[in-house]
Each structure stands twice: as structure tokens, then as C-alpha cells.
Scaffold this active site. Structure first.
Site, mmCIF file in Angstrom:
data_model
loop_
_atom_site.group_PDB
_atom_site.id
_atom_site.type_symbol
_atom_site.label_atom_id
_atom_site.label_comp_id
_atom_site.label_asym_id
_atom_site.label_seq_id
_atom_site.Cartn_x
_atom_site.Cartn_y
_atom_site.Cartn_z
ATOM 1 N N ASP A 117 16.202 27.948 9.316
ATOM 2 C CA ASP A 117 15.835 28.049 7.906
ATOM 3 C C ASP A 117 16.077 29.465 7.401
ATOM 4 O OD1 ASP A 117 15.055 25.511 8.360
ATOM 5 O OD2 ASP A 117 12.926 25.801 7.877
ATOM 6 N N ALA A 118 15.794 30.432 8.276
ATOM 7 C CA ALA A 118 15.939 31.833 7.861
ATOM 8 C C ALA A 118 17.397 32.160 7.540
ATOM 9 C CB ALA A 118 15.418 32.758 8.951
ATOM 10 N N GLU A 119 18.307 31.632 8.368
ATOM 11 C CA GLU A 119 19.730 31.882 8.106
ATOM 12 C C GLU A 119 20.148 31.242 6.786
ATOM 13 O OE1 GLU A 119 22.576 31.764 11.784
ATOM 14 O OE2 GLU A 119 20.749 30.624 12.234
ATOM 15 N N GLU A 148 20.011 -4.674 4.357
ATOM 16 C CA GLU A 148 19.518 -3.313 4.133
ATOM 17 C C GLU A 148 18.006 -3.378 4.033
ATOM 18 O OE1 GLU A 148 21.355 -2.242 0.385
ATOM 19 O OE2 GLU A 148 23.277 -3.062 1.045
ATOM 20 N N LYS A 182 14.528 -3.001 2.441
ATOM 21 C CA LYS A 182 14.106 -2.830 1.051
ATOM 22 C C LYS A 182 13.057 -1.731 1.018
ATOM 23 C CE LYS A 182 12.877 -5.482 -3.039
ATOM 24 N NZ LYS A 182 11.888 -4.592 -3.631
ATOM 25 N N ASP A 198 10.465 0.888 -0.380
ATOM 26 C CA ASP A 198 9.533 0.764 -1.488
ATOM 27 C C ASP A 198 9.351 2.110 -2.163
ATOM 28 O OD1 ASP A 198 7.900 -0.501 -3.198
ATOM 29 O OD2 ASP A 198 6.175 -0.590 -1.842
ATOM 30 N N ARG A 219 15.344 3.708 -13.251
ATOM 31 C CA ARG A 219 15.822 2.384 -13.606
ATOM 32 C C ARG A 219 15.275 1.950 -14.967
ATOM 33 N NH1 ARG A 219 13.452 -2.674 -12.710
ATOM 34 N NH2 ARG A 219 14.957 -4.359 -12.910
ATOM 35 N N TYR A 270 17.755 7.495 -0.720
ATOM 36 C CA TYR A 270 18.637 6.641 0.073
ATOM 37 C C TYR A 270 19.576 5.905 -0.874
ATOM 38 C CZ TYR A 270 15.966 7.208 4.344
ATOM 39 O OH TYR A 270 15.387 7.724 5.464
ATOM 40 N N LYS A 330 22.859 -8.864 0.768
ATOM 41 C CA LYS A 330 23.865 -8.870 -0.304
ATOM 42 C C LYS A 330 25.151 -9.514 0.185
ATOM 43 C CE LYS A 330 22.084 -4.542 -2.162
ATOM 44 N NZ LYS A 330 22.245 -3.092 -2.177
ATOM 45 N N LYS A 387 11.250 -10.833 1.545
ATOM 46 C CA LYS A 387 10.077 -9.960 1.656
ATOM 47 C C LYS A 387 9.265 -10.264 2.916
ATOM 48 C CE LYS A 387 8.266 -8.409 -2.022
ATOM 49 N NZ LYS A 387 8.053 -7.099 -2.632
ATOM 50 N N CYS A 430 -24.622 3.336 25.520
ATOM 51 C CA CYS A 430 -23.555 2.336 25.597
ATOM 52 C C CYS A 430 -24.125 0.960 25.256
ATOM 53 C CB CYS A 430 -22.948 2.318 26.993
ATOM 54 S SG CYS A 430 -21.815 0.942 27.239
ATOM 55 N N CYS A 483 -24.108 -1.345 28.617
ATOM 56 C CA CYS A 483 -24.895 -1.125 29.833
ATOM 57 C C CYS A 483 -26.086 -0.194 29.605
ATOM 58 C CB CYS A 483 -24.009 -0.561 30.944
ATOM 59 S SG CYS A 483 -23.494 1.126 30.627
ATOM 60 N N CYS A 531 -18.618 6.151 27.660
ATOM 61 C CA CYS A 531 -19.742 5.645 28.436
ATOM 62 C C CYS A 531 -19.635 6.267 29.830
ATOM 63 C CB CYS A 531 -19.660 4.122 28.518
ATOM 64 S SG CYS A 531 -20.702 3.445 29.822
ATOM 65 N N CYS A 582 -20.126 0.068 34.304
ATOM 66 C CA CYS A 582 -20.460 -0.608 33.038
ATOM 67 C C CYS A 582 -19.670 -1.917 32.926
ATOM 68 C CB CYS A 582 -20.117 0.322 31.883
ATOM 69 S SG CYS A 582 -20.080 -0.483 30.299
HETATM 70 S S1 IVH Z 1 19.947 -3.610 -4.826
HETATM 71 C C1 IVH Z 1 21.489 -6.034 -7.949
HETATM 72 N N1 IVH Z 1 19.259 -2.628 -2.513
HETATM 73 O O1 IVH Z 1 14.416 -3.308 -5.075
HETATM 74 C C2 IVH Z 1 20.767 -5.413 -6.831
HETATM 75 N N2 IVH Z 1 17.610 -2.689 -4.220
HETATM 76 O O2 IVH Z 1 13.933 -5.781 -6.863
HETATM 77 C C3 IVH Z 1 19.645 -4.571 -7.295
HETATM 78 N N3 IVH Z 1 15.446 -1.776 -3.595
HETATM 79 O O3 IVH Z 1 14.923 -2.046 -8.296
HETATM 80 C C4 IVH Z 1 19.111 -3.643 -6.367
HETATM 81 N N4 IVH Z 1 16.004 -1.224 -1.529
HETATM 82 O O4 IVH Z 1 14.165 -0.469 -6.469
HETATM 83 C C5 IVH Z 1 18.847 -2.916 -3.752
HETATM 84 N N5 IVH Z 1 18.806 -1.776 -0.413
HETATM 85 C C6 IVH Z 1 18.410 -2.059 -1.655
HETATM 86 C C7 IVH Z 1 17.083 -1.787 -2.106
HETATM 87 C C8 IVH Z 1 16.727 -2.128 -3.406
HETATM 88 C C9 IVH Z 1 15.037 -1.228 -2.431
HETATM 89 C C10 IVH Z 1 14.593 -1.957 -4.778
HETATM 90 C C11 IVH Z 1 15.137 -1.335 -6.028
HETATM 91 C C12 IVH Z 1 15.285 -2.433 -7.025
HETATM 92 C C13 IVH Z 1 14.375 -3.462 -6.477
HETATM 93 C C14 IVH Z 1 14.915 -4.824 -6.855
#
Ligand code: IVH
Length: 670
Positions: free
Chosen positions: A35-37, A115, A117, A119, A138, A225, A291, A315, A409, A412, A427, A432
Site C-alpha cells: 500500500d505504501a508503494e 451467475e 444473484k 444482493d 437502475r 461486479y 441467462k 431464488k 452445569c 451434572c 463444565c 458429566c
Molecule cells: S441481469 C435482463 N444478472 O437482480 C436482466 N441481474 O431482478 C436483468 N442481479 O436489478 C438483470 N445479479 O440488481 C442480472 N448476475 C445478475 C444479477 C442481477 C443480481 C439483480 C439486479 C437486477 C435484479 C433483477
């Protein structure tokens, strides 16, 4: 003032260095300099830019932090709407989705990407000629807020694309997330200041991004990401997996668990894998985004009002629920640790009924101030015991008194003590019954000597009746004795005795693991077995001997040494011997060095012949160790069909790659 050529050259060099090292640090998690560099390069650039303000460009690394607080956020219209995703929760629903896709494609079978999902908060980054010009949330999908200054502070967002040939316009889409740890720290901080804590990492990420002062955003360790592209021109992308690769090349972080799947079975396996690994991930993950990979098919499928027909979010069941605390009790574990447990009004969490949740230790109960009658949130994460996250509401008038940790305990009546520096009460009575039950349960489990059919109900009775006071007692049981128990018949007794008899011939590592030494699980037991060859040799090993073994650190060495120096241990071993338990000998590692000693493996993809656990056994029998993820410490990655991101990572880190054939050959060579 014109900028001297030499100065401009130095500025350009510094920027290039800073971009390179920032990518290594924030995206690849693999810094090359301290980090210092880094700070020295950075400070020098600031110095030059202060001297020559006209040299400042919007994509200079110095522009990641500087901006002044903005009054409000302007709105930004997305050129291509940011849609949301349709959801499924069951395998059948995913298969229905697939059927619909194939039907709409008149029978064509697409491939899919999977991928995690994440949050967090969806954002779009617009790059013109390779330079970040606008970053927006968004919003409602068509219009979001301009949070460019804040997004520029996020380490993993490049201000300039790193790919060789960049498109004249590129919209990058992805998720801004805050890890679990920084989230917890942030909330602790807020509580200290008397501010309302954020409910979850997602709200915290959103709150951090919608700060009028970018300095506040900069102070939060947000991560971006990338998961897709909006507009792009001047480049050729035909599939989602190409797009993900391209995004990586541009310098973005793409999640390591993304992958291309050729069949619905592979999609299902990938969803399971994400489900298994999600608790180890830093970021909250609530499902798998699936997808259609081919952009041509995506276009043919199109979208309905809010979501595309070519993608779906599968989900995971909710992992948190609220319920009421009916009681708080304490439980005694194998090693005598006494821990508080909340007895709950039963509630389903992530598809499993939860009746009890861990409160960890006295300090935790106090910190969370959990009391009988309170409404609490419980969380279940993977295989771990459910835990109480926090209290959500209490009966203000009639609230129970704070929980008092017992001094005796509960099983026992012996005194419980909290050693200095430890969070736990223990204990003090080795006899025991609660400890004996736990030790016996561990001894006979399939992590131990594996006695089939000796379950909780019988363990309970054997210990309660004092027929068994240590695990070795099971080898002195007779049929007459067993028949004294309620609901024990002749056949059942015989089966139990047969199973006990079978366990008289354990493998050495099973026997070591069965003893229940602190910090010695199955893997370490194997290491010890092959290193020392016999129980006696292990029992006589000094701390130094133990520490000299690969994978055994001081803590584990101490624990093993201490265990074998106890007189109870010596008694137990003698008694096991008298009970007819064989103490096996294995060829010592020093005598027969095995081909994979000290090597770490990762297996990815489908191997042509071996199943996953067969490959694992092959590697372990040859002295190697198998882990789940590729890192600098991985020696070999064994790759099958459809390997996914681990393969990419292995290539990036330049790790040796073998196929199944090579693995089998090497395992035999010694
Ligand atoms: S694709 C048309 N890829 O999920 C496709 N969304 O319910 C639209 N999200 O608003 C999104 N990981 O916030 C996509 N690998 C991923 C995702 C992702 C999380 C979230 C994103 C989006 C919501 C859709």
C-alpha cells in the site's frame, strides 16, 4: 502553461502504474506492491497534477476520490431499459422456463450462463472512448440517478477500460455490493453514533451510493461486479459468456462462480454449487441468474413488460425468519463447553423447521440482549446451526429479566468456569453425562469408528443408565444387558452387537478422528495416521514432532499433545484395547513417501470416469488434499468437461492443469 514533455511522460507512466496496481488489488485480489508503494505513486501524481492543473483528465486515478458534494442527483435515462427478472423457486419451474424457451425458439436448444444473484444495487456505467462518463442507478428501469462521482470512488470500477480495443460506446451493467463483514462493522459504527442500523447489506450498499458526499461513499468498501452489457458498438459479441469474458478483459470484476452450462442438468448442478458456497462468499447471494447464452436467441425471445423471456432468477428459499423465544437453555458439548441456546416457537427457515438457535456465549446474549418472550430474527446458513441474529420487538411492559448464565452445569451440577481470555464456560466434570453422550455420539458417528444403528435414542439410554461412561464401554456390552432396555428386542440387540463388533477394526485415521481431539477432524486425522503410522507413535510424539508435520500448526499440535498426556486418555486407550479394538498400523509417510504429499488440488468440471468423491479419494490416498477454490496455494487443478470459472482462474494464476488421465497416472507413480 504548457506541460513539459518529460512531465507529461511521467504523469502518463504514473497513471498506467496506478491503473495496473489498482486492478490487481481491487479486481484480481492479488496485489504486487505494498500500500505504501502505491501511495507513493499516487502522491507523486497528485503533486504533478497540482502543479499542472491542465494535465488533469476525468480518467486520472486521482479522480477516484476528489469530487465535491453534489446538491442532488440528476436523472439519467437508460438507453436500453434495465429490466428486472422473472423468478422461480423450484427445479420444476426452472425446467418449465426451459421448455418455454425451447418452444419459443421452435425447438432450438440454447446454452445458458449461470451467475450468482448478488444482493446489492444494480447500476449502469457508460464509457465513451474507453473513459467512464456516467454512472447511474437502475431507478425505475428507464430512468435512474446520476451517481457518477460516488461510483468513481469504488475501487473495482475502472475509470478507463483496460481492453486493447475498446468500443466507442459501452454500457456496463452490474451490481454494487457491500460484504457481510464491512456491513456488520458499518452497523456497529452507526449504533455507536445512535443512528438506525441498516437492515441488510443491500440497503447499506444503496445508502452508501446515494450519499451526496462522495467522500462518505469512498470510505465504504463497496465492490462492483459486472454481469452484462447494454449498448456497445465497434466490438463483436455473440454470447453472454463472451460478454463476461470481455468485461474481465476490460478490467472488471466478474464473479468467480459464473459459468457456461450446456444442459439443464448442468444448470441445476451450478445452482446447487452456488447454494452450497453462498455462505462462504463475502457477499449476500440470494439465488442464481440463468441467462440464455446466445444473443441471437435472446433477441428472438424478447421481453414482456418488465422482464426478458431469456433470463430467470432461481431464488434460494429465504434464510431468515422471525419468531418468538420460548425459553433460553444451556447445552453441554463434547468438550464440556456450556453454551446458551434459544428455544423457539418452531418456524420454517429456508425450507427447514427450526426449533432451536445458537446464542453462542454469554457475551453474545448480553450484547444482543435476547430474553424469553422476545421476537427475534433467526438465520440459517448452509449446514451451520441456526443462530439468533437480533431482537426485533419486545413486550415493553412485561419483558422477562435478562438471561442469567448458570454457575452450575445443568447436566451434572458441577461448577462451570470461564477461563481467562475465553468466551466460553466449561463444565469441570469429565464424567458429566452430557459430555459423555456427546463424546460417545462422536465416537460412533461416521466421522469416527462408524457404528451403524447406535443413534441418539440408544446413546441417551446407555449413558443415563450409566451402562456407558466412556466410549470404550460399548465394547463390553452384552446381549443380556441390552435387552434390559425398553423396546430393545433380540434382533435389534444382535444387530447392534454386530455393528459394534465391526467397528473393532477401524482404519487408523478413523480411530484418531473418533477420539474427538480438539481441532482434529477427518482430514487432519488422515495426515496424522500416515505420518505416525500407529496410535502409540502419535501418543508419544512431542509438540515439536507434531509441529514438524505439514499442515499441523502450533495450536493443533498443542491440542493433540495435551490430549495424549491426560490420564483419562491413557485409560481410554487401554480400555479400548481390552475391549478388542484393533490398533492398526499404516505404512508411515516417511517410509513410503506418497506422490501427492503436501500438494493441494482443485477438481472442476465433469471427469470422464471418476465421480467427484472418487477423484477426491484417489488424491487423498496419494497424500494430497482437495479444496473447493483455486488460489495461489493450489498446486494442481484437475479439469473435466465444462470446467467453468475455476479453470479460468487456474490459467490466470498459471497453475498446473491435469486431466483425469494424468491424475490417475501421477497418483500411481511412486
Ligand atoms: S441481469 C435482463 N444478472 O437482480 C436482466 N441481474 O431482478 C436483468 N442481479 O436489478 C438483470 N445479479 O440488481 C442480472 N448476475 C445478475 C444479477 C442481477 C443480481 C439483480 C439486479 C437486477 C435484479 C433483477
Amino acid at each position: 502553461m504548457a506541460i513539459p514533455k518529460k512531465v507529461q511522460q511521467e504523469i502518463d507512466d504514473l497513471r498506467e502504474q496506478l491503473r495496473y496496481h489498482s486492478h490487481r488489488y481491487y479486481v484480481l485480489d492479488d496485489p504486487e506492491i505494498s500500500d505504501a508503494e502505491y501511495d507513493r505513486f499516487f502522491d507523486r501524481l497528485v503533486e504533478l497534477e497540482n502543479e499542472y492543473p491542465e494535465a488533469v483528465t476525468p480518467d486520472s486515478p486521482t479522480q477516484k476520490v476528489g469530487a465535491e458534494p453534489s446538491g442532488t442527483f440528476e436523472s439519467v435515462r437508460h438507453h436500453v431499459p434495465m429490466l428486472s427478472l422473472d423468478k422461480v423457486t423450484q427445479e420444476e419451474e426452472f425446467l418449465d422456463f426451459h421448455k418455454r424457451v425451447v418452444k419459443l425458439l421452435s425447438g432450438d436448444e440454447p446454452t445458458y450462463t449461470t451467475e450468482p444473484k448478488l444482493d446489492g444495487l444494480a447500476v449502469e456505467l457508460t464509457y465513451e472512448d474507453g473513459v467512464l462518463v456516467v454512472g447511474s442507478t437502475r431507478g425505475n428501469g428507464t430512468t435512474g440517478e446520476n451517481v457518477t462521482a460516488n461510483l468513481k470512488t469504488v475501487g473495482s470500477i475502472p475509470l478507463r477500460l483496460m481492453c486493447k480495443k475498446h468500443p466507442s460506446t459501452l454500457d456496463v451493467r452490474g451490481e454494487v455490493v457491500l460484504g457481510r463483514k464491512p456491513f456488520a462493522e458499518l452497523n456497529r459504527d452507526r449504533e455507536k453514533k445512535g443512528e438506525e442500523p441498516f437492515a441488510n447489506p443491500r440497503n447499506a450498499a444503496a445508502g452508501s451510493l446515494r450519499q451526496l458526499d462522495p467522500q462518505i461513499t469512498a470510505a465504504r468498501p463497496l465492490v462492483f461486479y459486472a454481469y452484462g452489457v447494454g449498448r456497445y458498438d465497434g466490438i463483436d459479441l455473440n454470447t453472454q459468456s463472451d460478454a463476461l469474458d470481455f468485461l474481465k478483459e476490460c478490467g472488471f470484476r466478474v464473479h468467480t462462480l459464473v459459468g457456461l452450462r450446456k444442459s439443464t442438468d448442468d444448470v441445476i448442478a451450478a445452482h446447487d454449487e452456488i447454494g452450497e458456497k453462498r455462505t462462504d462468499l463475502d457477499e449476500e447471494t440470494d439465488g442464481t441468474v440463468i441467462k440464455v447464452n446466445e444473443f441471437g436467441y435472446q433477441n428472438r425471445l424478447g421481453a414482456v413488460s418488465h422482464h426478458p423471456r431469456w433470463a430467470v432468477a432461481w431464488k434460494f428459499p429465504a434464510q431468515e425468519e422471525s419468531t418468538t423465544v420460548d425459553d433460553i437453555i444451556v447445552q453441554v458439548g463434547r468438550t464440556g463447553i456450556v453454551s446458551p441456546v434459544a428455544v423457539l416457537k418452531p418456524v420454517r427457515v429456508g425450507g427447514v423447521e427450526v426449533r432451536r438457535a445458537s446464542l453462542h456465549n454469554e457475551d453474545e446474549v448480553r450484547r444482543k440482549d435476547v430474553r424469553v418472550g422476545d421476537k427475534v430474527i433467526v438465520r440459517r446458513a448452509g449446514d451451520v446451526i441456526p443462530e439468533v441474529v437480533k431482537v426485533v420487538s419486545t413486550d415493553k411492559k412485561n419483558r422477562a429479566k435478562p438471561f442469567q448464565f448458570p454457575r452450575k452445569c445443568p447436566a451434572c451440577g458441577a461448577e462451570v468456569v470461564r477461563e481467562e481470555g475465553s468466551a466460553f464456560y466449561k463444565c469441570t466434570n469429565l464424567a458429566c453425562p452430557a459430555q459423555v453422550k456427546e463424546r460417545l455420539a462422536h465416537f460412533v458417528s461416521n466421522n469416527g469408528v462408524d457404528v451403524d444403528g447406535l443413534g441418539g435414542k440408544w446413546i441417551e439410554q446407555l449413558v443415563e443408565s450409566e451402562t456407558v461412561t466412556d466410549p470404550a464401554d460399548i465394547y463390553f456390552l452384552t446381549k443380556d444387558k441390552l435387552l434390559e432396555f425398553e423396546r430393545m428386542g433380540d434382533k435389534l440387540a444382535q444387530n447392534l452387537l454386530d455393528a459394534i463388533d465391526q467397528s473393532r477394526h477401524p482404519e487408523l485415521h478413523q480411530l484418531i478422528a473418533a477420539l474427538g481431539i480438539n481441532h482434529v477432524g477427518e482430514h487432519i486425522a488422515r495426515v496424522l495416521a500416515s505420518e505416525f503410522g500407529t496410535i502409540d507413535a502419535l501418543a508419544e510424539a512431542s509438540k515439536e514432532d507434531l509441529e514438524s508435520v505439514n499442515e499441523i500448526g502450533p495450536k493443533v499440535a498443542e491440542s493433540i499433545h495435551q490430549f495424549f498426556s491426560l490420564s483419562q486418555t491413557k485409560e481410554l486407550l487401554k480400555k479400548l484395547h481390552r475391549g478388542g479394538v484393533e490398533f492398526p498400523t499404516v505404512t508411515k509417510r516417511s517410509a513410503a513417501k506418497r506422490p501427492f504429499d503436501g500438494m493441494t488440488f482443485v477438481v472442476t468440471g465433469t471427469l470422464p470416469n471418476l465421480k467427484r468423491d472418487e477423484a477426491k479419494k484417489l488424491i487423498e490416498d496419494a497424500g494430497g488434499r482437495v479444496t473447493g477454490s483455486v488460489s495461489k496455494n493450489t498446486d494442481v487443478v484437475v479439469v473435466g468437461e465444462d470446467p467453468g470459472s475455476k479453470y479460468d482462474k487456474a490459467q490466470k494464476l498459471d497453475i498446473t492443469i491435469w486431466d483425469e488421465k494424468k491424475l490417475a497416472k501421477e497418483a500411481k507413480s511412486s
